[in-house]
Design a protein around this motif. Structure first.
Motif, PDB file in Angstrom:
ATOM      1  N   GLN A 176      12.725 -15.261  14.478  1.00  0.00           N
ATOM      2  CA  GLN A 176      12.011 -15.207  13.211  1.00  0.00           C
ATOM      3  C   GLN A 176      12.040 -13.764  12.681  1.00  0.00           C
ATOM      4  N   THR A 200      15.104  -8.361   3.573  1.00  0.00           N
ATOM      5  CA  THR A 200      14.250  -9.549   3.765  1.00  0.00           C
ATOM      6  C   THR A 200      14.722 -10.712   2.895  1.00  0.00           C
ATOM      7  N   GLU A 209       4.619 -19.085   1.257  1.00  0.00           N
ATOM      8  CA  GLU A 209       5.391 -18.991   2.510  1.00  0.00           C
ATOM      9  C   GLU A 209       6.154 -17.660   2.577  1.00  0.00           C
ATOM     10  N   GLN A 212       3.667 -14.680   3.016  1.00  0.00           N
ATOM     11  CA  GLN A 212       3.122 -14.593   4.373  1.00  0.00           C
ATOM     12  C   GLN A 212       4.156 -14.012   5.337  1.00  0.00           C
ATOM     13  N   GLU A 213       5.419 -14.406   5.166  1.00  0.00           N
ATOM     14  CA  GLU A 213       6.470 -13.871   6.034  1.00  0.00           C
ATOM     15  C   GLU A 213       6.627 -12.360   5.823  1.00  0.00           C
TER      16      GLU A 213
END
Length: 300
Positions: A176, A200, A209, A212-213
């Motif tokens: 991840q 990124t 989503e 948050q990542e």
């Protein structure tokens, strides 16, 4: 680029040509030209309103000396119209400034981090390559971390760019992004690389989503710089995007891309005013050496 804005300032200048006195009515007519051209160039309405108000305040009721000296010390005649244009120029500069193209980089014995964020299609991965090329020329040793694990070919694209600029790319499958970033930092220290640039993931629009990542990556490695790559061609949307990214991640600055196209370019004038964060660099083309430090005076 910014042709629309230039048109408004030209109209204002022509309106004032040959006039010996600037009346409030004349200023208001000239400002109307400027206001329309700024709105057409997609500058945020609130930004235009404040900008025009500041010019009006400085242009009306001020006594203007009709002679001044140039840089060579020669006396030249100045018209009230010249004074008005000078006020506009100074306000444009302050709207986009002050200049701050610095990056927070530690000494070469420590690893510095730059986290690049942005929406899909903004030119983020190419900009990572450009920044790596620039830092290499300045005597730094960058390492790129391929943390965009969702977009097909994003990792391959970064590897190709890394090869072209002679910079290693770190990637491990089945990890991840926060863990990938952590291990990338460790790899950089082992290899004696002093700057880490994290590419990124982007999305087509901001979603929870994605945010948050990005927050998880920030928490995992605490990068020294977080830069948002913004596509100048999407105008007002890029300003709203910038404000939301800044709210969630506390950005250090922006890199504006695609300013060499026929973009309306209002983003360049709005982003700094709306977020209070500086534009650091401009992406002016596809080749990897086309990353320029932002100079408000040049754009003004």
């Amino acid at each position: 680029m910014l042709e629309t804005v230039s048109k408004g300032f030209r109209s204002a200048k022509n309106r004032l040509a040959g006039k010996t006195e600037i009346t409030p009515e004349l200023v208001d007519e000239s400002l109307r030209d400027i206001r329309i051209s700024l709105l057409e160039a997609d500058v945020a309405f609130d930004v235009v309103k404040k900008f025009v108000a500041r010019i009006r305040e400085k242009a009306i009721g001020e006594v203007v000396a009709l002679t001044t000296t140039d840089k060579q010390g020669r006396k030249i005649r100045v018209s009230p119209g010249d004074h008005f244009i000078k006020v506009c120029h100074d306000e444009l500069e302050s709207l986009m400034g002050p200049v701050d193209t610095s990056l927070k980089l530690n000494g070469k014995d420590q690893t510095s981090g730059i986290m690049m964020v942005g929406l899909q299609g903004s030119g983020k991965t190419t900009t990572v390559g450009k920044l790596a090329s620039k830092l290499s020329k300045e005597g730094r040793k960058p390492l790129l971390i391929a943390a965009d694990i969702y977009r097909p070919a994003a990792v391959d694209q970064l590897k190709v760019l890394g090869e072209r600029v002679g910079v290693p790319v770190y990637f491990e499958p089945d990890l991840q992004p926060p863990e990938l970033a952590k291990r990338g930092y460790a790899a950089a220290r082992q290899q004696g690389r002093d700057v880490v640039i994290i590419d990124t993931a982007g999305r087509l629009a901001i979603d929870e989503e994605l945010m948050q990542e990005l927050e998880a990556i920030k928490a995992a490695v605490a990068p020294d710089n977080i830069l948002l790559v913004c596509d100048a061609m999407i105008g007002q949307d890029s300003v709203r995007t910038a404000a939301e990214f800044d709210r969630r991640l506390n950005l250090d600055g922006f890199i504006l891309t695609k300013l060499d196209g026929d973009a309306r370019g209002g983003a360049a004038l709005s982003i700094k005013e709306v977020t209070g964060k500086p534009i650091k660099f401009l992406g002016m083309g596809e080749s990897l050496d086309r990353l320029e430090e932002f100079r408000p005076s040049g754009l003004a």
